[in-house]
Design an enzyme around this catalytic site. Structure first.
Site, short mmCIF file in Angstrom:
data_model
loop_
_atom_site.label_atom_id
_atom_site.label_comp_id
_atom_site.label_asym_id
_atom_site.label_seq_id
_atom_site.Cartn_x
_atom_site.Cartn_y
_atom_site.Cartn_z
N TRP A 104 36.33 36.21 43.37
CA TRP A 104 36.86 37.57 43.22
C TRP A 104 36.09 38.58 44.04
O TRP A 104 36.68 39.50 44.62
CB TRP A 104 36.94 37.96 41.74
CG TRP A 104 37.99 37.18 41.02
CD1 TRP A 104 37.78 36.31 39.99
CD2 TRP A 104 39.40 37.16 41.28
NE1 TRP A 104 38.99 35.77 39.59
CE2 TRP A 104 39.98 36.26 40.37
CE3 TRP A 104 40.22 37.81 42.20
CZ2 TRP A 104 41.36 36.00 40.35
CZ3 TRP A 104 41.59 37.55 42.18
CH2 TRP A 104 42.13 36.66 41.27
N ASP A 174 33.52 45.16 38.90
CA ASP A 174 34.74 44.49 38.45
C ASP A 174 34.36 43.72 37.19
O ASP A 174 33.71 42.69 37.26
CB ASP A 174 35.25 43.54 39.54
CG ASP A 174 36.45 42.72 39.07
OD1 ASP A 174 36.86 42.85 37.89
OD2 ASP A 174 36.97 41.92 39.89
N LYS A 198 42.57 39.48 30.70
CA LYS A 198 41.57 38.48 30.35
C LYS A 198 41.04 38.75 28.93
O LYS A 198 41.04 37.88 28.10
CB LYS A 198 40.39 38.49 31.34
CG LYS A 198 40.70 38.37 32.85
CD LYS A 198 41.66 37.33 33.20
CE LYS A 198 42.03 37.07 34.65
NZ LYS A 198 41.47 37.73 35.76
#
Ligand code: PLP
Length: 364
Positions: A104, A174, A198
């Site tokens: 990511w 993030d 999530k």
């Protein structure tokens, strides 16, 4: 009705059962408007109350200081990969430092390079993203517009135990896959964001917490939707917000406050769930191999391998028979990934631990 499994999916992921039951109860009609939350105006009093409650819950759970805005946006984590450099880089700030701890972070750095200069402050790709850096290992530029990192790399299962201690005041995080899994000192950050699917809700909403002075970096030349300042000024109502997702975030944060009792409690539950699985790996290290180095292990995504692909398939099939689902690892890492976000009950982690011990005795 179909029996619910212990769902180890990485995202969209399991939601707390009481939250789904509440949403089911209210799905056809909310008490005030007598219509579904999906059927009412985002500017109605009933929805404004829902969004204000979601924001107030987030502010309370994380003790968000008053000089920060909490935004509810769309576009998932991906849109933030672009919005962050579009808003925070410009004439005054040309470059940003990115820490590459997994897939990511790499995606985000690639996107940012379209809008400014990206300097790599640390790169874990040589060691296959099995660890996070120590502060001493970071190579940061003194004049970077911000420093970007991913608190939990969802695919590799590596997580920072604490945020990097840096001089630059604009730390950007993030936190998509570990948001609200424990308390966070928001004052250390310039911006923290998380897509909801999530750990705090369904797909469709992204929460952005941004320090208000940074809003002044947003250029009026930006497309309106891409502009943090305009979203903050409009109270996330520039256009129709993702109303159902915000409603569920409100219910999940109610659950964290009232059923769990806050983020300290949530953290200790998360630590005990992760310990069950990592202990099983360590006690059978001739059979299971953890992906992350022990000091970088994620409390949210437990990634490990079995001796062969055949055994991995057999493990996943036996788990499924025991009602433990979605355990296949990401295609880039292989093996098993057990995502044990806030909503995974301790009993689910215990059931997986029991299977791990039994499976290795039979097949080891
Ligand atoms: C899932 C994930 C993303 C991407 O989110 P989308 O909403 O699919 O764009 C970004 N960062 C992390 C850490 C993630 O886990």
């Amino acid at each position: 009705m179909t029996q619910r499994a212990y769902n180890f999916a990485a995202g969209p992921a399991a939601l707390p059962e009481p939250v789904l039951a509440q949403a089911q109860k209210e799905l056809l009609a909310l008490p005030g408007p007598r219509a579904s939350v999906m059927e009412i105006s985002h500017r109605s009093a009933a929805f404004k109350e829902i969004m204000a409650a979601a924001e107030a819950n987030i502010r309370r759970l994380l003790a968000v200081p008053d000089n920060y805005s909490v935004l509810f946006l769309q576009g998932g984590g991906r849109l933030q990969f672009a919005m962050i450099p579009m808003n925070l880089l410009g004439e005054q700030h040309h470059s940003a430092d990115y820490l590459l701890t997994g897939a990511w972070g790499k995606h985000a750095a690639k996107e940012a390079a379209k809008f400014g200069e990206v300097a790599v402050g640390w790169d874990g790709s040589d060691s296959k993203f099995t660890q996070v850096p120590t502060d001493a290992q970071l190579d940061l530029s003194p004049d970077a517009g911000y420093v970007y990192y991913v608190s939990n790399e969802t695919i590799e299962g590596v997580q920072f135990a604490n945020e990097p201690q840096i001089k630059n005041s604009t730390l950007v995080c993030d936190a998509s896959s570990d948001f609200m899994h424990k308390p966070l000192d928001i004052s250390r950050y310039g911006l923290v964001y998380a897509c909801a699917q999530k750990n705090i809700g369904p797909a469709g909403a992204t929460v952005v917490i941004i320090r208000n002075d940074l809003l002044e970096r947003s250029s009026s030349e930006l497309p309106a939707y891409m502009n943090y300042k305009l979203h903050a000024e409009a109270g996330s109502m520039m256009n129709t917000p993702p109303t159902f997702a915000v409603y569920l975030i409100r219910l999940v944060t109610d659950w964290l406050l009232n059923d769990i009792g806050g983020l300290e409690k949530m953290h200790s539950i998360n630590q005990s769930k992760a310990k069950l699985l990592y202990d099983a790996i360590d006690q059978h290290s001739d059979f299971y191999e953890g992906h992350a180095q022990p000091d970088s292990r994620s409390l949210m995504n437990v990634v490990f391998r079995l001796p062969s692909d055949e055994l991995t398939k057999k493990f996943i099939a036996e788990a499924d028979e025991k009602n433990l689902t979605a355990l296949g690892g990401h295609r880039s890492v292989g093996g098993i990934r057990a995502s044990i976000y806030n909503a995974m009950p301790v009993a689910g982690a215990e059931a997986l631990r029991d299977l791990m011990v039994e499976f290795c005795k039979k097949n080891g």
